[in-house]
Enzyme design. Structure first.
Site, PDB file in Angstrom:
ATOM      1  CB  SER A 141      -1.020   0.101   1.042  1.00 32.95           C
ATOM      2  OG  SER A 141       0.063   0.408   2.460  1.00 32.95           O
ATOM      3  CG  ASP A 142       1.455   5.852  -1.396  1.00 34.06           C
ATOM      4  OD1 ASP A 142       2.418   5.793  -0.579  1.00 34.06           O
ATOM      5  OD2 ASP A 142       1.335   6.514  -2.438  1.00 34.06           O
ATOM      6  CB  CYS A 143       3.173   5.858   3.547  1.00 33.98           C
ATOM      7  SG  CYS A 143       4.515   4.756   2.670  1.00 33.98           S
TER       8      CYS A 143
END
Length: 702
Positions: A239-241
């Protein structure tokens, strides 16, 4: 050759010894040690966009958009090979000292292969530009350079942000990017497909936003159907953060972290950059997900760790720390900067002749600004060479260099107690005393970048428009009105309104964010040690009136493929000091629908200056209902030519170029004929007017 099957078998054997809690603990970016199994802690988060980032000293290459402007596949691989070499050297040293912190690992969350569809997007300079073909052809060798071709991965690359992600930054946590199937398969997905199918990229990162209603880190369409089923991706998904937290806080598709963690895991998000997967234990207790899902994610992640040789002795363990910022690496950074610089206008003033000059004026807020060399996601160089320093070093004591900052980067004045434009008088004095002025304007990562970093006035990172900050507008106007010979050097990662510079300056240069060696590279260009060879990977529009709304993800009216009005500077455009002409272009053999075509191109440099140039090939599928409005790039090659030299080269055009994407996202063949345009620029009228060069045409009648 890497053996994924063997690595997975080893991962399965190791993960089978873990409890469910231990498995779940390994699905966070900051995975803890499991001492009883001999597993050290590992932080998955590291960046390698244009050098190892955020972990101290490293070679700082030109920003990604500048890399793209070089249009050089071999250079891309060489740069990435250096990045992976330095990442290994730093990793080896870090673990020797027990340091397993963030930005110290071997999983590099690069490249960013999103399409730079709108010049307002603050993160556009992290990409390879607006064209899916150029992006694909540059991303593949970059990933190959990161990952290597041996028994073990040198580092693990990551294609991001999957998919349909390019602003607005301020809305990214809640935004639904809506794209029809034609735009998806023609524009937004091809680069990711190339990363997976051709480069065998080890990881894919999901975007923050939703795409067509589904969060990109829990998208059945993107993650299950396209990535895993259609493209047969076997690596891990990250996932992106803190993107999974957005599911319940901003997208409102779930109620809480428990539901969000389950949704992401169930759709195949193996690694959580963030902390939402701390909720997995409760999600398991509530039977929202299963032990099998947790186990599969852990197996995928440990497969990557085994492929990296983290539990073995590898050849990469011997890479010494002295590899970091070595002489050879710095020379490559300088060469990359030289190749990336784009000459947009030259009234004959360039190259400068040192012996004809007594005083050079260097003016502007980016003349001596180290931040304008970096871009974002950067490491720290042990020495930066700004434009001012590069010019000073080049001329030495032979020519006087006078400097004035001229204005603040964006504020109305430099000194708090002063009046507005308190540095313009000094700039005018320098200009009046100079034989030639190098005016260095532009932005830096504080004015175009990622939401939540430094950001602009709205902290979004996006630009409001194509205009320079007002203080710089006034400075540029004042200097250009002096009547002196002015060379405007623009340090930005995106298109700006350079209309006044185009009208009044003697020369205009797009310097991008050229890395730590940028000033030296710029000086070499200015004084003719190197002929410029960069080409624009994006369109420089005249005004935002030429573009649709920022939030509109339809490609209609966007980029050179669908633009109906004339741009200021077109995609694929760039001048040199040489005079390279395409003498002849012909097929090696009669083209067929189901075969790649080979074009034999003869090029000649008619000047007395050695130069590099790019031969570009565009295609227009005639009478097609679905072809882009304008010819689209389908091949290119960079070539070096000595003074008066002639060369033959072969450029391959994929058979896929003859196809178009219909409204259902299907690649079909529906053309009566295909026209290929071969030249050192695009086949548009603006390029022809700026260069005086026409493209050669090859017609295929189907």
């Amino acid at each position: 050759m890497r053996d994924r099957k063997k690595a997975r078998e080893r991962a399965e054997a190791l993960v089978s010894q873990m409890t469910v809690d231990e498995m779940a603990s390994q699905l966070k970016f900051d995975a803890p040690a499991i001492e009883r199994l001999g597993i050290p802690a590992y932080n998955w988060w590291n960046e390698g966009l244009h050098g190892v980032a955020r972990a101290g000293t490293a070679t700082v290459f030109p920003q990604a958009i500048a890399m793209a402007a070089a249009w050089d596949t071999d250079l891309m691989k060489a740069e990435a090979s250096v990045i992976s070499e330095e990442a290994r050297a730093k990793y080896n040293e870090s673990i020797k000292h027990g340091d397993r912190d963030i930005y110290k690992g071997l999983t590099l969350w690069s490249p960013n292969v999103n399409i730079f569809r709108d010049p307002r997007w603050g993160r556009g300079h992290e990409t390879y530009g607006e064209d899916p073909t150029l992006t694909s052809r540059l991303a593949v060798p970059f990933i190959e350079g990161l990952q290597g071709d041996g028994e073990y991965l040198k580092t693990a690359g990551c294609a991001k942000h999957f998919a349909v992600h390019s602003g607005p930054e301020a809305l990214r946590h809640s935004f639904d990017a809506k794209a029809n199937k034609k735009d998806m398969y023609e524009t937004y997905l091809p680069a990711f497909e190339a990363c997976v199918k051709e480069a065998d990229v080890e990881a894919v990162m999901g975007a923050y936003n939703r795409t067509n209603g589904e969060p990109c880190c829990a998208s059945e369409e993107l993650m299950e159907h396209i990535l895993r089923e259609d493209w047969k991706f076997e690596g891990h998904y990250v996932s992106d953060c803190w993107a999974i937290r957005d599911f319940h806080e901003h997208h409102m598709v779930t109620k809480n972290g428990v539901e969000s963690s389950a949704l992401a895991l169930n759709k195949g998000c193996d690694l959580n950059c963030g902390c939402t997967y701390l909720c997995l234990k409760e999600a398991l207790n509530k039977r929202l997900t299963t032990k099998e899902k947790v186990k599969e994610a852990a197996i995928r992640l440990f497969t990557t760790r085994f492929l990296l040789g983290m539990f073995d002795e590898t050849e990469f363990d011997k890479i010494p720390y002295t590899a970091v910022e070595s002489k050879e690496h710095l020379e490559l950074s300088r060469k990359a900067a030289e190749e990336s610089i784009v000459l947009l206008k030259n009234n004959g003033i360039l190259p400068l002749k040192k012996e004809e000059l007594k005083i050079i004026g260097v003016i502007g807020p980016n003349a001596d600004n180290r931040s304008s060399l970096d871009g974002n996601y950067h490491g720290t160089a042990s020495r930066y060479i700004t434009a001012l320093e590069g010019i000073q070093d080049y001329v030495g004591d032979d020519v006087r260099v006078m400097y004035a900052k001229g204005s603040h980067l964006f504020l109305d004045k430099e000194e708090a107690l002063a009046q507005e434009d308190d540095r313009i008088a000094e700039a005018l004095s320098v200009a009046e005393h100079s034989d030639v002025v190098v005016l260095c304007i532009g932005l830096d990562e504080s004015l175009e970048g990622e939401e939540g970093d430094t950001g602009n006035a709205y902290a979004s990172g996006d630009k409001e428009n194509l205009e320079f900050p007002k203080s710089q507008q006034r400075l540029m106007h004042a200097v250009l009105e002096t009547g002196k010979k002015v060379i405007v050097c623009n340090f930005t990662g995106s298109a700006m309104n350079l209309s006044e510079a185009e009208e009044k300056a003697e020369a205009v240069i797009q310097a991008w964010y050229p890395g730590s060696q940028g000033g030296k590279a710029l000086a070499n260009i200015l004084f003719g040690e190197v002929s410029p060879s960069g080409k624009l990977p994006i369109t420089f529009y005249r005004t935002l009136d030429q573009l649709p709304d920022f939030t509109d993800y339809s490609m209609k009216g966007r980029t050179y493929r669908y633009l109906t009005e004339e741009p200021l500077y077109p995609f694929g455009y760039g001048l040199s000091y040489g005079d390279v002409q395409v003498e002849k272009a012909e097929f090696a053999k009669a083209p067929e629908k189901e075969q790649d075509a080979e074009i034999c191109v003869t090029v000649k440099n008619y000047s007395e200056v050695a130069t590099r140039d790019v031969v570009e090939v565009y295609i227009k599928n005639q009478d097609s209902k679905y072809a882009p409005v304008n010819p689209a790039l389908c091949g290119f090659a960079k070539v070096s030519l000595g003074a008066g030299e002639e060369k033959e080269l072969t450029i391959t055009v994929s058979k896929e170029a003859y196809k178009v994407v219909n409204d259902e996202g299907e690649k079909i063949f529906d053309s009566s004929s295909s026209v290929l345009f071969v030249g050192t620029n695009g086949p548009d009228k603006r390029s022809e007017a700026l260069t005086g060069k026409m493209t050669k045409q090859l017609v295929i009648n189907w």
